[in-house]
Design a protein around this motif. Structure first.
Motif, PDB file in Angstrom:
ATOM      1  N   ALA A  47      -8.000   7.967   1.252  1.00 32.23           N
ATOM      2  CA  ALA A  47      -8.503   9.515   1.457  1.00 32.23           C
ATOM      3  C   ALA A  47      -7.562   9.668   2.910  1.00 32.23           C
ATOM      4  CB  ALA A  47      -9.719   9.716   1.432  1.00 32.23           C
ATOM      5  N   LEU A  48      -8.381   8.807   4.269  1.00 36.03           N
ATOM      6  CA  LEU A  48      -7.675   8.826   4.793  1.00 36.03           C
ATOM      7  C   LEU A  48      -6.240   9.060   6.081  1.00 36.03           C
ATOM      8  CD1 LEU A  48      -8.004  10.243   8.156  1.00 36.03           C
ATOM      9  CD2 LEU A  48      -8.762   7.428   8.649  1.00 36.03           C
ATOM     10  N   ARG A  49      -5.148   8.024   4.736  1.00 36.40           N
ATOM     11  CA  ARG A  49      -3.958   7.571   4.682  1.00 36.40           C
ATOM     12  C   ARG A  49      -3.078   9.028   4.558  1.00 36.40           C
ATOM     13  NH1 ARG A  49      -4.520   3.494   2.264  1.00 36.40           N
ATOM     14  NH2 ARG A  49      -3.456   3.828   0.315  1.00 36.40           N
ATOM     15  N   MET A  50      -4.186   9.382   2.711  1.00 38.36           N
ATOM     16  CA  MET A  50      -3.337  10.369   2.465  1.00 38.36           C
ATOM     17  C   MET A  50      -3.116  11.221   3.489  1.00 38.36           C
ATOM     18  SD  MET A  50      -1.723   8.578   0.056  1.00 38.36           S
ATOM     19  CE  MET A  50      -1.053   9.994  -1.287  1.00 38.36           C
ATOM     20  N   ALA A  51      -4.497  11.630   3.509  1.00 40.97           N
ATOM     21  CA  ALA A  51      -4.309  13.329   4.397  1.00 40.97           C
ATOM     22  C   ALA A  51      -4.100  13.215   5.818  1.00 40.97           C
ATOM     23  CB  ALA A  51      -6.213  13.191   4.941  1.00 40.97           C
ATOM     24  N   ILE A  52      -3.181  11.835   5.856  1.00 33.11           N
ATOM     25  CA  ILE A  52      -1.967  11.438   7.220  1.00 33.11           C
ATOM     26  C   ILE A  52      -1.171  11.715   6.748  1.00 33.11           C
ATOM     27  CG2 ILE A  52      -1.330   9.597   8.678  1.00 33.11           C
ATOM     28  CD1 ILE A  52      -4.288   8.186   8.493  1.00 33.11           C
ATOM     29  N   ARG A  53      -0.422  11.258   5.777  1.00 30.46           N
ATOM     30  CA  ARG A  53       1.020  11.357   4.821  1.00 30.46           C
ATOM     31  C   ARG A  53       0.835  13.013   5.009  1.00 30.46           C
ATOM     32  NH1 ARG A  53       4.243   8.872   1.139  1.00 30.46           N
ATOM     33  NH2 ARG A  53       2.960   6.574   1.301  1.00 30.46           N
ATOM     34  N   ARG A  54      -0.002  13.664   4.441  1.00 27.51           N
ATOM     35  CA  ARG A  54       0.199  15.440   4.566  1.00 27.51           C
ATOM     36  C   ARG A  54       0.643  15.998   5.933  1.00 27.51           C
ATOM     37  NH1 ARG A  54      -4.443  13.839   0.745  1.00 27.51           N
ATOM     38  NH2 ARG A  54      -5.711  15.279   2.775  1.00 27.51           N
ATOM     39  N   PHE A  55      -0.599  15.170   7.313  1.00 30.45           N
ATOM     40  CA  PHE A  55      -0.277  16.002   7.877  1.00 30.45           C
ATOM     41  C   PHE A  55       1.669  16.018   8.457  1.00 30.45           C
ATOM     42  CE2 PHE A  55       0.306  15.338  12.517  1.00 30.45           C
ATOM     43  CZ  PHE A  55      -0.619  16.559  13.365  1.00 30.45           C
ATOM     44  N   THR A  56       1.425  14.721   8.584  1.00 31.40           N
ATOM     45  CA  THR A  56       3.730  14.079   9.315  1.00 31.40           C
ATOM     46  C   THR A  56       4.024  14.716   8.182  1.00 31.40           C
ATOM     47  OG1 THR A  56       2.136  11.776   8.989  1.00 31.40           O
ATOM     48  CG2 THR A  56       4.715  12.171   9.408  1.00 31.40           C
ATOM     49  N   LEU A  84       0.618  -1.296   0.083  1.00 32.30           N
ATOM     50  CA  LEU A  84       0.261   0.385  -0.065  1.00 32.30           C
ATOM     51  C   LEU A  84       0.280   1.378  -0.095  1.00 32.30           C
ATOM     52  CD1 LEU A  84      -3.343  -1.028   1.987  1.00 32.30           C
ATOM     53  CD2 LEU A  84      -3.385  -0.519  -0.065  1.00 32.30           C
ATOM     54  N   ASP A  85       2.100   1.095   0.945  1.00 33.56           N
ATOM     55  CA  ASP A  85       2.320   2.301   0.843  1.00 33.56           C
ATOM     56  C   ASP A  85       3.021   2.495  -0.681  1.00 33.56           C
ATOM     57  OD1 ASP A  85       2.784   2.288   3.543  1.00 33.56           O
ATOM     58  OD2 ASP A  85       4.227   1.875   4.359  1.00 33.56           O
ATOM     59  N   GLU A  86       3.925   1.144  -0.855  1.00 36.09           N
ATOM     60  CA  GLU A  86       4.444   1.434  -2.731  1.00 36.09           C
ATOM     61  C   GLU A  86       3.572   2.651  -3.416  1.00 36.09           C
ATOM     62  OE1 GLU A  86       7.407   2.052  -3.362  1.00 36.09           O
ATOM     63  OE2 GLU A  86       8.000   1.754  -1.135  1.00 36.09           O
TER      64      GLU A  86
END
Length: 390
Positions: A222-231, A47-49
């Motif tokens: 969508a939530l996973r990408m939002a978490i990436r942006r937040f980080t 998923l990360d890749e």
């Protein structure tokens, strides 16, 4: 380049050797229980890749992670084989039979009118399969793992229910339901009752997951990408505060908010990727009789491949592939007799290079298809450009 079947057979053989007498001590100690965390970990690394590819990253790391995930499947099949339960061939046959039977519009005579009818037929076929196995049709909601992430599970449950007509007729109805649930959450928050808040908050999240399904944007993604942006943004704040000498925990909210907004502005200012990932090549140094013609050819081709052209000695033409340096130098005779293979990050990259060849270097293309581009440079060297094998 081997066939998928041959390479899978090779992997099964490697796994068998690892588990055999005299194989790897660690692999020999594993069982289904001990392998559980590794299976989950490898799935999340895939998923990360996938997320990195979605943001313009290279595809090859995804190929590697898919291989790691496949190894877990082969590992589990080997354990079952040792117990006489099933083999990797049984796993492959079972999924092939299932996919074939659930696509009668492809492998049979059935006609369908769009993807919605395909999903509806899929639900009916699954119910028929359950009835043959258990004597009961079961629930259309069956098959969604209880251990799956909650947002993903909510979306999949609503999708399955929709296959038998239990669904909103349009997006407006879904959006109206979300507004209704938000109002009920506000009322629960006003009471201060923990159970009521949890209940209504759950309904809001469930409605959001259903809305995500309607707009074809998976809530979990969508939530996973939002978490990436937040980080990324928060780490920007931490770095900026460190550079300013602000002690840990000493910044005001207003101060951190300024850096947060700066991080957001920086994201928007970043241009989209301008080139495809660099193509690796296993070549070092080649002598050519006409160096200037070689340089003129490769200066344009290298740009399309994503290579750089660092300045080398005056009597050489240098190109950095990202992994090794390709150096052409003057020689009385060309270094012919070999074909060099470049790995394309995608079929689109292959098409793009073919267009460059046809426009800038007509006659250089020797052979071309959707899976391979073969061309000859001015020195007579043969090159193949082939997409990564997934």
């Amino acid at each position: 380049m081997g066939t998928p079947g041959a390479e899978l057979e090779r992997l099964v053989g490697i796994m068998r050797r690892l588990r055999a007498e005299g194989g790897c001590p660690w692999d020999r100690e594993q069982d289904l229980r001990s392998l559980r965390p590794y299976l989950v970990e490898e799935a999340f690394e895939v998923l990360d890749e996938m997320d990195r590819v979605a943001q313009g990253g290279p595809w090859h790391p995804l190929c590697e992670e898919l291989g790691d995930l496949l190894f877990q499947i082969v590992f589990h099949a080997q354990l079952a084989s040792e117990l006489g339960e099933f083999t990797m061939a049984d796993v492959s046959k079972a999924i092939s039979d299932k996919i074939t039977s659930r696509h009668p519009h492809v492998f049979g005579e059935q006609q369908v009118d769009g993807a919605e009818q395909v999903l509806a037929n899929w639900a009916k076929l699954k119910a028929e399969e359950r009835k043959r196995k258990t004597g009961k049709e079961g629930s259309v909601l069956d098959g969604v793992p209880t251990a799956a992430p909650a947002l993903l599970r909510a979306e999949r449950l609503t999708e399955k229910a929709s296959r038998i007509g239990f669904d909103w007729p349009d997006l407006a109805g879904v959006r109206g339901k979300l507004a209704e649930e938000l109002a009920e959450l506000d009322a629960a928050i006003a009471t201060g009752e923990r159970d009521a808040i949890e209940h209504e908050l759950g309904d809001v999240l469930f409605s959001l997951a259903n809305l995500a399904r309607f707009v074809k944007t998976p809530a979990e993604d969508a939530l996973r990408m939002a978490i990436r942006r937040f980080t990324t943004r928060f780490q920007h704040i931490e770095s900026a505060l460190h550079d300013e000498g602000v002690p840990f925990g000493g910044a005001t909210l207003e101060h951190m908010e300024r850096h947060w907004q700066a991080a957001k502005a920086q994201e928007k200012a970043l241009p989209p990727p301008l080139s495809l990932p660099r193509a690796p090549v296993s070549t070092l140094r080649l002598g050519v009789p006409h160096l200037e013609a070689q340089r003129g050819f490769w200066d344009s081709v290298a740009t399309t491949l994503g290579w750089s052209a660092p300045r080398g000695a005056p009597d050489t033409a240098c190109y950095d592939t990202g992994s090794v340096r390709l150096v052409f130098h003057g020689a009385e005779r060309p270094a012919t007799g070999a074909t060099f293979t470049l790995e394309a990050p995608s079929t689109l990259a292959l098409i793009r290079l073919r267009q460059v060849m046809e426009q800038a270097h007509p006659g250089s293309v020797v052979d071309s298809s959707d899976a391979r581009l073969t061309f000859r440079d001015p020195a007579g060297l043969m090159w193949e450009y082939i997409p990564f094998a997934g």
